[in-house]
Design a protein around this motif. Structure first.
Motif, PDB file in Angstrom:
ATOM      1  N   LYS A 156     -78.525  36.227 -35.181  1.00 56.75           N
ATOM      2  CA  LYS A 156     -78.777  35.216 -35.870  1.00 56.75           C
ATOM      3  C   LYS A 156     -80.165  34.892 -36.208  1.00 56.75           C
ATOM      4  CE  LYS A 156     -75.606  31.863 -36.082  1.00 56.75           C
ATOM      5  NZ  LYS A 156     -74.845  31.668 -37.449  1.00 56.75           N
ATOM      6  N   VAL A 157     -80.738  34.717 -34.963  1.00 55.33           N
ATOM      7  CA  VAL A 157     -82.207  34.260 -34.970  1.00 55.33           C
ATOM      8  C   VAL A 157     -83.049  35.843 -35.532  1.00 55.33           C
ATOM      9  CG1 VAL A 157     -84.231  33.811 -33.482  1.00 55.33           C
ATOM     10  CG2 VAL A 157     -81.965  32.752 -32.927  1.00 55.33           C
ATOM     11  N   ASP A 160     -82.899  36.089 -39.202  1.00 58.39           N
ATOM     12  CA  ASP A 160     -83.285  35.104 -40.069  1.00 58.39           C
ATOM     13  C   ASP A 160     -84.871  34.955 -40.211  1.00 58.39           C
ATOM     14  OD1 ASP A 160     -82.369  32.618 -41.428  1.00 58.39           O
ATOM     15  OD2 ASP A 160     -83.563  31.380 -40.074  1.00 58.39           O
ATOM     16  N   ALA A 274     -69.049  28.880 -33.015  1.00 60.03           N
ATOM     17  CA  ALA A 274     -69.318  28.402 -31.647  1.00 60.03           C
ATOM     18  C   ALA A 274     -70.937  28.079 -31.500  1.00 60.03           C
ATOM     19  CB  ALA A 274     -68.784  29.279 -30.381  1.00 60.03           C
ATOM     20  N   PRO A 275     -71.246  27.093 -30.888  1.00 60.77           N
ATOM     21  CA  PRO A 275     -72.443  26.852 -30.618  1.00 60.77           C
ATOM     22  C   PRO A 275     -73.275  27.802 -29.761  1.00 60.77           C
ATOM     23  CG  PRO A 275     -71.249  25.110 -29.428  1.00 60.77           C
ATOM     24  CD  PRO A 275     -70.190  25.918 -30.084  1.00 60.77           C
ATOM     25  N   ALA A 276     -74.501  28.107 -30.071  1.00 58.87           N
ATOM     26  CA  ALA A 276     -75.229  29.024 -29.468  1.00 58.87           C
ATOM     27  C   ALA A 276     -75.346  28.514 -27.678  1.00 58.87           C
ATOM     28  CB  ALA A 276     -76.789  28.889 -29.802  1.00 58.87           C
ATOM     29  N   PRO A 277     -74.907  29.534 -26.908  1.00 56.17           N
ATOM     30  CA  PRO A 277     -74.973  29.223 -25.800  1.00 56.17           C
ATOM     31  C   PRO A 277     -76.454  28.811 -24.991  1.00 56.17           C
ATOM     32  CG  PRO A 277     -74.895  31.631 -25.968  1.00 56.17           C
ATOM     33  CD  PRO A 277     -74.668  31.103 -27.101  1.00 56.17           C
ATOM     34  N   GLU A 278     -76.217  27.672 -24.171  1.00 58.71           N
ATOM     35  CA  GLU A 278     -77.658  27.387 -23.602  1.00 58.71           C
ATOM     36  C   GLU A 278     -78.503  28.394 -22.663  1.00 58.71           C
ATOM     37  OE1 GLU A 278     -78.159  23.672 -21.454  1.00 58.71           O
ATOM     38  OE2 GLU A 278     -76.403  23.150 -22.507  1.00 58.71           O
ATOM     39  N   ILE A 280     -80.453  30.979 -24.259  1.00 58.68           N
ATOM     40  CA  ILE A 280     -80.134  32.378 -24.773  1.00 58.68           C
ATOM     41  C   ILE A 280     -81.555  32.865 -24.636  1.00 58.68           C
ATOM     42  CG2 ILE A 280     -78.173  31.678 -26.252  1.00 58.68           C
ATOM     43  CD1 ILE A 280     -80.326  32.681 -28.384  1.00 58.68           C
ATOM     44  N   LYS A 294     -90.702  29.683 -30.181  1.00 59.52           N
ATOM     45  CA  LYS A 294     -90.096  28.345 -29.794  1.00 59.52           C
ATOM     46  C   LYS A 294     -91.346  27.543 -29.392  1.00 59.52           C
ATOM     47  CE  LYS A 294     -87.211  27.690 -25.765  1.00 59.52           C
ATOM     48  NZ  LYS A 294     -86.175  28.492 -24.666  1.00 59.52           N
TER      49      LYS A 294
ATOM     50  N   LEU B  92     -83.654  28.872 -36.938  1.00 56.12           N
ATOM     51  CA  LEU B  92     -83.524  30.291 -37.205  1.00 56.12           C
ATOM     52  C   LEU B  92     -82.186  30.358 -37.159  1.00 56.12           C
ATOM     53  CD1 LEU B  92     -86.476  31.669 -35.222  1.00 56.12           C
ATOM     54  CD2 LEU B  92     -86.167  31.787 -37.721  1.00 56.12           C
ATOM     55  N   CYS B  94     -79.248  29.252 -35.730  1.00 60.35           N
ATOM     56  CA  CYS B  94     -78.208  29.294 -34.515  1.00 60.35           C
ATOM     57  C   CYS B  94     -77.168  28.287 -34.691  1.00 60.35           C
ATOM     58  CB  CYS B  94     -79.061  28.848 -33.330  1.00 60.35           C
ATOM     59  SG  CYS B  94     -79.895  30.680 -32.782  1.00 60.35           S
ATOM     60  N   ASN B  95     -76.245  28.443 -34.381  1.00 58.76           N
ATOM     61  CA  ASN B  95     -75.172  27.130 -34.433  1.00 58.76           C
ATOM     62  C   ASN B  95     -75.698  26.243 -33.225  1.00 58.76           C
ATOM     63  OD1 ASN B  95     -73.696  29.049 -36.054  1.00 58.76           O
ATOM     64  ND2 ASN B  95     -72.376  29.509 -34.382  1.00 58.76           N
ATOM     65  N   VAL B  96     -75.559  24.860 -33.837  1.00 57.99           N
ATOM     66  CA  VAL B  96     -75.725  23.811 -32.880  1.00 57.99           C
ATOM     67  C   VAL B  96     -74.553  23.268 -32.346  1.00 57.99           C
ATOM     68  CG1 VAL B  96     -77.671  23.321 -34.291  1.00 57.99           C
ATOM     69  CG2 VAL B  96     -75.562  22.051 -34.715  1.00 57.99           C
ATOM     70  N   SER B  97     -74.742  22.444 -31.235  1.00 58.54           N
ATOM     71  CA  SER B  97     -73.638  21.793 -30.507  1.00 58.54           C
ATOM     72  C   SER B  97     -73.986  20.232 -30.505  1.00 58.54           C
ATOM     73  CB  SER B  97     -73.403  22.244 -29.123  1.00 58.54           C
ATOM     74  OG  SER B  97     -74.783  22.102 -28.308  1.00 58.54           O
ATOM     75  N   PHE B 106     -77.768  19.673 -30.547  1.00 55.73           N
ATOM     76  CA  PHE B 106     -78.826  20.511 -29.886  1.00 55.73           C
ATOM     77  C   PHE B 106     -78.618  21.770 -30.406  1.00 55.73           C
ATOM     78  CE2 PHE B 106     -79.006  22.897 -25.793  1.00 55.73           C
ATOM     79  CZ  PHE B 106     -81.018  22.830 -25.969  1.00 55.73           C
ATOM     80  N   ALA B 108     -79.544  25.403 -28.898  1.00 55.26           N
ATOM     81  CA  ALA B 108     -79.864  25.967 -27.512  1.00 55.26           C
ATOM     82  C   ALA B 108     -80.956  27.220 -27.678  1.00 55.26           C
ATOM     83  CB  ALA B 108     -78.793  26.688 -26.809  1.00 55.26           C
ATOM     84  N   CYS B 109     -80.967  27.911 -29.065  1.00 58.80           N
ATOM     85  CA  CYS B 109     -81.867  28.821 -29.156  1.00 58.80           C
ATOM     86  C   CYS B 109     -83.417  28.722 -28.870  1.00 58.80           C
ATOM     87  CB  CYS B 109     -81.656  29.433 -30.519  1.00 58.80           C
ATOM     88  SG  CYS B 109     -80.168  30.442 -30.747  1.00 58.80           S
ATOM     89  N   HIS B 110     -83.783  27.413 -29.624  1.00 60.04           N
ATOM     90  CA  HIS B 110     -85.198  27.314 -29.295  1.00 60.04           C
ATOM     91  C   HIS B 110     -85.405  25.660 -28.981  1.00 60.04           C
ATOM     92  CE1 HIS B 110     -85.044  30.789 -31.860  1.00 60.04           C
ATOM     93  NE2 HIS B 110     -86.080  31.314 -31.210  1.00 60.04           N
ATOM     94  N   ASP B 111     -84.648  25.068 -28.396  1.00 63.50           N
ATOM     95  CA  ASP B 111     -84.724  23.990 -27.915  1.00 63.50           C
ATOM     96  C   ASP B 111     -84.933  22.700 -29.140  1.00 63.50           C
ATOM     97  OD1 ASP B 111     -84.076  24.108 -25.394  1.00 63.50           O
ATOM     98  OD2 ASP B 111     -86.163  24.518 -24.633  1.00 63.50           O
ATOM     99  N   GLY B 123     -88.526  19.614 -30.910  1.00 65.36           N
ATOM    100  CA  GLY B 123     -88.393  20.788 -31.069  1.00 65.36           C
ATOM    101  C   GLY B 123     -88.871  21.429 -32.504  1.00 65.36           C
TER     102      GLY B 123
END
Lengths: 429, 149
Positions: A156-157, A160, A274-278, A280, A294, B92, B94-97, B106, B108-111, B123
């Motif tokens: 995904k990243v 994009d 699903a949310p992105a895993p922490e 990653i 980042k 970018l 990512c799916n957030v939670s 939040f 998690a990909c780039h905080d 962030g």
């Protein structure tokens, strides 16, 4: 010597049609300069070895892999748990990719710092940069195929990122994803790119790269060229090839050992919602880019931080591609400045990667192996078999390396007394 | 001065025609090729959810739902209305939670962080989470693409 006579006759018959004696004669007269920098010249063929391993293991994996949303993860699970020795084949494919990219970087850094790209080898460098992109794109597309949570987020990243490029960016993202979002379409086309587009592209560029290397000969170190110093040379065949073969054998043994003892696992199938895993992270060779993205703030002045970051990366890539034309006076002050830039970049990439690695670990690892399918031997027989095989392989490698070293001494002695020159005619130039 | 012969030869002219013809053929092949590589996809105009699922929400509670292939979040506001977001990070993709303890979204990909109203607060995210319109129609909650104001 009837058999020998027939063989000679057959060779002559073939040569009249193919004309390969000209090529063989060229290879026999090819020489390699011998200096402290010769060690860099082993790195190119090591990449080829790993690429060949990728082709063989990749074909086997493609027999079983199914690039669809429903089946991708399950088919990889089947390779790991069900297919005889499938876990080793996948592990070798995964590790060989890592080894290949590692050697691509070593090869590149060596050539960059030695400035072997200088006239007339500009196109060799540029084709090499294209090969680097092919290799990285191989890694990027291959990473998605197991279709677990980490690979989905990384894709995904990654897909994009082009969107931030003006004009064409949006189309490139859509082209890569097969639509606006990463979905089953993305998986199918990544598979197609990974197994058909990239191999063809890489082989085509590789042909040009290898041709240019043969045509232009090995580059001399800059100081030797400037001082017009004549370096000792050894014949490519057989003196250099025996030396290279020792490196290949040891690397192959190392690859097989790592692959047997550290097979990659498999996360649970990715869920698009699903949310992105922490924590990653992409593959290690993208870490420095990942960390760069980042730390970029959301806004720089009036521009989006992301756009600035992506344009900066793009500018870096263009600079990198055109280095031979920019660094056109390598021995001058400008050349020294550009060497310093190269060192700065290397330090930057290493520091960024280390920083990224120091960050939080992926949640899947932290939470234990609940969703992780551990790979490994599927039965006691397979376990014993693979260890015996590994021991046998190493015994053979040690034996072969010993014999090769004897051969290296032998052919070096022959070279010293001018045996090859007499047999093959004088070296070129 | 008048030249007796043309500087542009018949041979050059033919070569030009040939190159131009071949060039336009290749160029016109490009369009259908590029056209065929992107499959059609249309985001749904609306998603209907049974309202009963969301009756129990306290003001400030957030619950996920499926906005087609993307994650969505429905938040109950203090005045009893609902707000919905597409749960995809604007940085970018990512799916957030949703982190209930902090009442924040939040990535998690780039905080990346967003507050409970989807505003980007920390962030790299450059813009707020995309909003969707929520309307109660009978026993159903209808979630629609937000029409640009």
């Amino acid at each position: 010597m009837i058999a020998g006579g027939r063989w000679t006759a057959f060779r002559r018959w073939l040569d009249e049609r193919l004309g390969f004696e000209a090529v063989l004669g060229f290879m026999r007269r090819k020489t390699v300069p011998k200096s402290g920098h010769t060690v860099w010249m082993y790195t190119g063929s090591a990449i080829l070895i790993f690429f060949a391993i990728q082709v063989v293991t990749g074909v086997i994996l493609a027999f079983y892999y199914r690039p669809t949303l429903e089946e991708a993860n399950a088919s990889v699970a089947r390779i790991v748990t069900d297919v005889p020795l499938g876990w080793v084949v996948r592990s070798i494919h995964s590790w060989s990719a890592t080894f290949m990219i590692t050697f691509v970087f070593i090869h590149l850094v060596g050539i960059w710092l030695l400035k072997s790209y200088r006239k007339p080898r500009e196109l060799t460098w540029m084709s090499g940069v294209l090969l680097l992109f092919c290799s990285l794109f191989f890694g990027f597309t291959g990473y998605l195929l197991p279709w677990d949570a980490l690979s989905l987020s990384a894709t995904k990243v990654g897909t994009d990122i082009p969107r931030a490029v003006p004009v064409v960016g949006d189309f490139v993202t859509k082209l890569l994803r097969g639509g606006d979002d990463v979905s089953g379409e993305t998986l199918s086309r990544f598979f197609s790119i990974h197994v058909s587009v990239l191999p063809l592209a890489l082989l085509a560029v590789l042909a040009l790269h290898v041709f240019l290397i043969q045509k232009l000969g090995m580059s001399l170190p800059l100081e030797a060229e400037v001082k017009k110093k004549r370096l000792p040379e050894i014949p490519f065949w057989p003196n250099f090839v025996y030396r290279e073969a020792i490196v290949w054998l040891v690397l192959f043994g190392a690859l097989l050992s790592v692959a047997v003892f550290l097979p990659p696992g498999l996360g649970a199938a990715a869920d698009l919602r699903a949310p992105a895993p922490e924590g990653i992270k992409p593959e290690w060779y993208f870490l420095f880019l990942f960390q760069t993205l980042k730390i970029f703030p959301p806004k720089i002045w009036f521009l989006q931080g992301e756009t600035v970051a992506v344009l900066a990366i793009l500018a870096g890539v263009l600079f990198f591609f055109f280095i031979p034309l920019i660094d056109n006076k390598p021995a001058s002050r400008k050349g020294k400045v550009l060497t310093a830039v190269a060192w700065l970049f290397i330090v930057y990439a290493l520091a960024m990667s280390a920083w990224s690695l120091a960050g939080p670990k992926p949640a899947a690892e932290a939470a234990g192996a609940a969703h992780e399918l551990a790979a490994g031997p599927q039965s006691a027989g397979e376990r014993t078999g693979i260890y015996v095989f590994l021991a046998w392989t190493w015994a053979t490698i040690v034996f072969l390396v010993f014999v090769m070293r004897v051969k290296v001494r032998e052919v070096d002695a022959l070279h010293a007394v001018g045996y090859f020159r007499e047999k093959n005619g004088p070296a070129k130039e | 001065m008048k030249l007796k012969t043309s500087l542009y030869s018949r041979r050059k002219f033919l070569n030009g025609l040939l190159a131009g013809g071949l060039g336009s053929l290749v160029a016109s092949l490009l369009y259908p090729l590029l056209r065929s590589v992107i499959p059609p996809y249309k985001e749904p105009d609306e998603v209907r959810l049974p309202g009963a699922d969301f009756n129990g929400l306290e003001p400030g509670d957030v619950r996920p739902f499926a906005w087609d292939i993307k994650p969505g979040f429905i938040k109950k506001n203090s005045d009893g209305t609902f707000t919905a977001f597409v749960g995809v990070c604007t940085h970018l993709d990512c799916n957030v939670s949703y982190v209930p303890a902090e009442k924040k979204f939040f990535c998690a990909c780039h905080d990346g962080w967003y507050d409970a109203d989807g505003r980007n607060i920390a962030g790299p995210p450059p813009t707020p989470l995309r909003r969707l319109t929520v309307v109660a129609e009978g026993a159903e909650l209808v979630i629609r693409k937000e029409t640009p104001a």
